[in-house]
Structure formats: C-alpha cells, structure tokens
Enzyme design. Structure first.
Site, PDB file in Angstrom:
ATOM      1  CB  ILE A 205      -1.570   9.505  10.660  1.00  0.00           C
ATOM      2  CG1 ILE A 205      -0.924   8.712  11.826  1.00  0.00           C
ATOM      3  CG2 ILE A 205      -0.502  10.143   9.772  1.00  0.00           C
ATOM      4  CD1 ILE A 205      -0.059   9.497  12.776  1.00  0.00           C
TER       5      ILE A 205
ATOM      6  N   GLY B 249       0.831  -1.206   0.000  1.00  0.00           N
ATOM      7  CA  GLY B 249       0.000   0.000   0.000  1.00  0.00           C
ATOM      8  C   GLY B 249       0.861   1.249   0.000  1.00  0.00           C
TER       9      GLY B 249
ATOM     10  CB  SER C  38       0.215   4.184  -4.317  1.00  0.00           C
ATOM     11  OG  SER C  38      -1.054   3.939  -3.765  1.00  0.00           O
ATOM     12  NE  ARG C  39      -5.061   5.862   0.025  1.00  0.00           N
ATOM     13  CZ  ARG C  39      -6.107   5.161  -0.409  1.00  0.00           C
ATOM     14  NH1 ARG C  39      -6.380   5.110  -1.687  1.00  0.00           N
ATOM     15  NH2 ARG C  39      -6.885   4.540   0.454  1.00  0.00           N
TER      16      ARG C  39
ATOM     17  CE  LYS D  78      -4.206  -1.534  11.210  1.00  0.00           C
ATOM     18  NZ  LYS D  78      -3.137  -1.703  10.203  1.00  0.00           N
TER      19      LYS D  78
ATOM     20  CE1 TYR E 176      -7.452  -0.180  10.753  1.00  0.00           C
ATOM     21  CE2 TYR E 176      -7.490   0.863  12.926  1.00  0.00           C
ATOM     22  CZ  TYR E 176      -6.932   0.729  11.670  1.00  0.00           C
ATOM     23  OH  TYR E 176      -5.852   1.511  11.310  1.00  0.00           O
TER      24      TYR E 176
ATOM     25  CG  ASN F  44       1.239   1.316   4.892  1.00  0.00           C
ATOM     26  OD1 ASN F  44       1.025   2.086   5.833  1.00  0.00           O
ATOM     27  ND2 ASN F  44       0.684   1.512   3.698  1.00  0.00           N
TER      28      ASN F  44
ATOM     29  CB  SER G 127      -4.046   1.115  14.747  1.00  0.00           C
ATOM     30  OG  SER G 127      -4.909   2.138  15.186  1.00  0.00           O
TER      31      SER G 127
HETATM   32  P1  NAI Z   1      -4.788   4.918   3.293  1.00  0.00           P
HETATM   33  O1  NAI Z   1      -6.163   4.415   3.154  1.00  0.00           O
HETATM   34  O2  NAI Z   1      -4.424   6.242   2.734  1.00  0.00           O
HETATM   35  O3  NAI Z   1      -3.739   3.859   2.701  1.00  0.00           O
HETATM   36  C1  NAI Z   1      -3.919   2.487   2.778  1.00  0.00           C
HETATM   37  C2  NAI Z   1      -3.182   1.875   1.616  1.00  0.00           C
HETATM   38  O4  NAI Z   1      -3.359   0.457   1.644  1.00  0.00           O
HETATM   39  C3  NAI Z   1      -3.764   2.350   0.267  1.00  0.00           C
HETATM   40  O5  NAI Z   1      -2.711   2.629  -0.615  1.00  0.00           O
HETATM   41  C4  NAI Z   1      -4.563   1.164  -0.212  1.00  0.00           C
HETATM   42  O6  NAI Z   1      -4.669   1.054  -1.609  1.00  0.00           O
HETATM   43  C5  NAI Z   1      -3.733   0.024   0.349  1.00  0.00           C
HETATM   44  N1  NAI Z   1      -4.489  -1.219   0.412  1.00  0.00           N
HETATM   45  C6  NAI Z   1      -5.677  -1.441   1.017  1.00  0.00           C
HETATM   46  N2  NAI Z   1      -6.054  -2.708   0.834  1.00  0.00           N
HETATM   47  C7  NAI Z   1      -5.078  -3.309   0.088  1.00  0.00           C
HETATM   48  C8  NAI Z   1      -4.894  -4.601  -0.426  1.00  0.00           C
HETATM   49  N3  NAI Z   1      -5.798  -5.569  -0.230  1.00  0.00           N
HETATM   50  N4  NAI Z   1      -3.767  -4.872  -1.137  1.00  0.00           N
HETATM   51  C9  NAI Z   1      -2.832  -3.906  -1.354  1.00  0.00           C
HETATM   52  N5  NAI Z   1      -2.967  -2.662  -0.880  1.00  0.00           N
HETATM   53  C10 NAI Z   1      -4.064  -2.358  -0.174  1.00  0.00           C
HETATM   54  O7  NAI Z   1      -4.498   4.866   4.828  1.00  0.00           O
HETATM   55  P2  NAI Z   1      -3.242   5.250   5.750  1.00  0.00           P
HETATM   56  O8  NAI Z   1      -3.771   6.120   6.786  1.00  0.00           O
HETATM   57  O9  NAI Z   1      -2.079   5.658   4.958  1.00  0.00           O
HETATM   58  O10 NAI Z   1      -2.990   3.811   6.413  1.00  0.00           O
HETATM   59  C11 NAI Z   1      -1.827   3.034   6.259  1.00  0.00           C
HETATM   60  C12 NAI Z   1      -1.771   2.018   7.394  1.00  0.00           C
HETATM   61  O11 NAI Z   1      -1.666   2.703   8.627  1.00  0.00           O
HETATM   62  C13 NAI Z   1      -3.027   1.150   7.496  1.00  0.00           C
HETATM   63  O12 NAI Z   1      -2.647  -0.156   7.858  1.00  0.00           O
HETATM   64  C14 NAI Z   1      -3.794   1.796   8.618  1.00  0.00           C
HETATM   65  O13 NAI Z   1      -4.641   0.892   9.261  1.00  0.00           O
HETATM   66  C15 NAI Z   1      -2.669   2.259   9.515  1.00  0.00           C
HETATM   67  N6  NAI Z   1      -3.005   3.321  10.434  1.00  0.00           N
HETATM   68  C16 NAI Z   1      -3.498   4.541   9.991  1.00  0.00           C
HETATM   69  C17 NAI Z   1      -3.806   5.525  10.887  1.00  0.00           C
HETATM   70  C18 NAI Z   1      -4.331   6.856  10.485  1.00  0.00           C
HETATM   71  O14 NAI Z   1      -4.778   7.608  11.345  1.00  0.00           O
HETATM   72  N7  NAI Z   1      -4.312   7.233   9.230  1.00  0.00           N
HETATM   73  C19 NAI Z   1      -3.616   5.322  12.327  1.00  0.00           C
HETATM   74  C20 NAI Z   1      -3.101   4.035  12.682  1.00  0.00           C
HETATM   75  C21 NAI Z   1      -2.802   3.090  11.765  1.00  0.00           C
END
Ligand code: NAI
Length: 247
Positions: A188, A12, A14-15, A159, A155, A90, A142
C-alpha cells in the site's frame, strides 16, 4: 451512519493506513480516539479534520509497545469518551534485514511493537467490551504473513502471529458479542513502502495482477465494513486487500 454513538481507537492513526481507517470509521458517524507515538501535529490535523466531518475525536499519545503508557492512554480515553467499542490495531514497524544479518534487537523490536502492542491494547479494553456484549477488534496484518518476504522474517512472524491471535481470540469471545478479524493488505502507498527501493516496488507491481500498489483508503473501507453492524456474523477471518497478489 451505521456506527453512530460508537467510539473507536485507531493505533498509529496519524498517517498512512491508520489515518485512512480513522476517516473511514468517521464516515459512519463513529467517534475516534487517534493514537500517535511521536507526531502530535499530524495527529491533531487528523483530529481537526475528523471534527470537521462532524464526529467526536481526540489525539492520545502512547507508545503502544509500553504497557504502562498504553494503560495511561486507555484511562485518558475512558475519561474523555467513557468507552471504546472498536479497536483497530494498526500501529506497526519494520526492521528489514536478511535473516543471516538480523540482530536479536531487530527481531525483538518488531515483535514488541507489532505483537505486544496489540496485546497491551486489547487486554486493557476487552473486559469492558465483553461486559457491554459488543465489540469489534480489527488487526492490520500483512500479505507478508501469508507469502513470506525476503528480509522480513521478523515482520512475517509478527504479522503471522497476529492472524493466529485473531483466530484464537475470535473463538474465545464469540459468545460475548465481540468479533475479532484481520485484514492482510498487500503493498500500500504509505511512508512504510516509500522506504522500499523503486526496483523492488516495480517487482511488486509485476507480481500484482492489478499492476499497482494499493491506496490506504482501500484498506480503510474493509476495516469500516468489519466494524459495521452488517459484519455481525463475521469473526476469525482475514480479508486480503492486495490487488490479487496473493489468492
Ligand atoms: P506507517 O509507517 O505510515 O504508519 C505506521 C504508524 O504506526 C505510524 O503512525 C507510527 O507512528 C505508528 N507506530 C509505530 N510504532 C508505534 C508505537 N510503538 N506506538 C504507537 N504508534 C506506533 O505505515 P502504514 O503503511 O500506514 O502501516 C500501518 C499498518 O499496516 C502497519 O501495521 C503495517 O505493518 C501494516 N501494513 C502496511 C502495508 C503497506 O504496504 N504499507 C502492507 C501490509 C500491512
């Protein structure tokens, strides 16, 4: 350039937090395999920018919850880079609903991506890390694993499972030169939290001693530290990155 010559895989990537991890690792000279599920253009943008930073990089498509797709991706990465030394698990999703209303599908889909995903990736890469006697596995957990959260039982389980997995695997592979650690971010600023209602985010800010949400780069820096040679005696740990929301 602590990680010159090493290759990382960021799922994941890309963003959001994943993207920040790619750049943090590249900052140490580490090559990056950027996994994405749907957004090829965003992944290719990340790759182009990483290459501008002077590191090897390529985008690889796979739904990491699918074992076969994951194995095909790992094979492609091996053909391209010959190795993966650092894995950042991630990729993750949310399917929020209060438990009384939560469907079995919402429960399972979160476990499938957030737990089976890392299982698929790690089981494909661990043997070669053990063989080379060097590896870094970094799991993005998380704060919700530690505090719980309304509407996120699925979730929180995923986690929390990730933390338990981190500690068990760390014990199993410690003598093989592979460290396994987790980071537990608080809230975040990413697309994931952009979906959270503003009143809920205000509440988060009030509950956070630093009074703000975190930035993806602040997570990336901790991931870079855990990946570095300097973190060689750190395993089975969870680093909290949450502005003091949970201590
Ligand atoms: P986001 O939604 O921007 O990024 C998640 C990434 O995972 C995306 O690029 C998405 O395409 C990819 N993804 C989802 N399902 C997938 C799959 N089956 N195969 C391949 N890629 C997949 O979210 P964010 O915030 O960047 O989250 C990244 C990680 O951090 C996640 O595991 C999230 O649970 C964790 N996290 C985020 C927090 C936040 O506040 N944003 C806080 C704590 C943990």
């Amino acid at each position: 350039m602590d990680l010159q010559g090493k290759i990382s895989l960021v799922t994941g990537g890309s963003r959001g937090i994943g993207r920040a991890c790619c750049f943090a690792l590249a900052g140490e000279g580490c090559g990056v395999a950027v996994n994405y599920q749907h957004n090829k253009d965003a992944a290719e943008d990340v790759v182009a920018e990483l290459k501008n930073n002077g590191v090897e990089a390529r985008a690889f498509q796979a739904d990491i919850s699918d074992e076969e797709q994951t194995n095909v991706m790992i094979e492609q990465i091996m053909n391209e880079f010959d190795r993966v030394d650092i894995v950042v698990n991630n990729a993750g999703i949310t399917r929020d609903r209060s438990f009384l209303k939560m469907t079995r599908d919402q429960w399972h889909s979160v476990l499938l991506v957030n737990l089976d995903g890392p299982f698929n990736v790690i089981s494909a890469l661990l043997p070669q890390m053990c063989e080379r006697k060097w590896g870094r596995i970094i799991n993005i957990s998380s704060i919700v694993a530690q505090m719980g959260n309304f509407g996120q039982a699925n979730y929180a389980v995923a986690k929390g499972g990730m933390i338990a997995f981190t500690k068990s695997l760390a014990r199993e592979v410690a003598k093989k030169g592979v460290t396994v650690n987790a980071v537990a971010p608080g809230f975040i600023e990413t697309d994931m939290t952009a979906a959270v209602p503003e009143e809920a985010l205000d509440m988060v800010r009030k509950m956070t001693p630093m009074g703000r949400l975190g930035r993806p780069e602040e997570v990336g820096r901790a991931v870079r530290f855990l990946a570095a040679q300097e973190a060689s005696f750190i395993t089975g740990q969870v680093i909290n990155i949450n502005g003091g929301m949970y201590m």
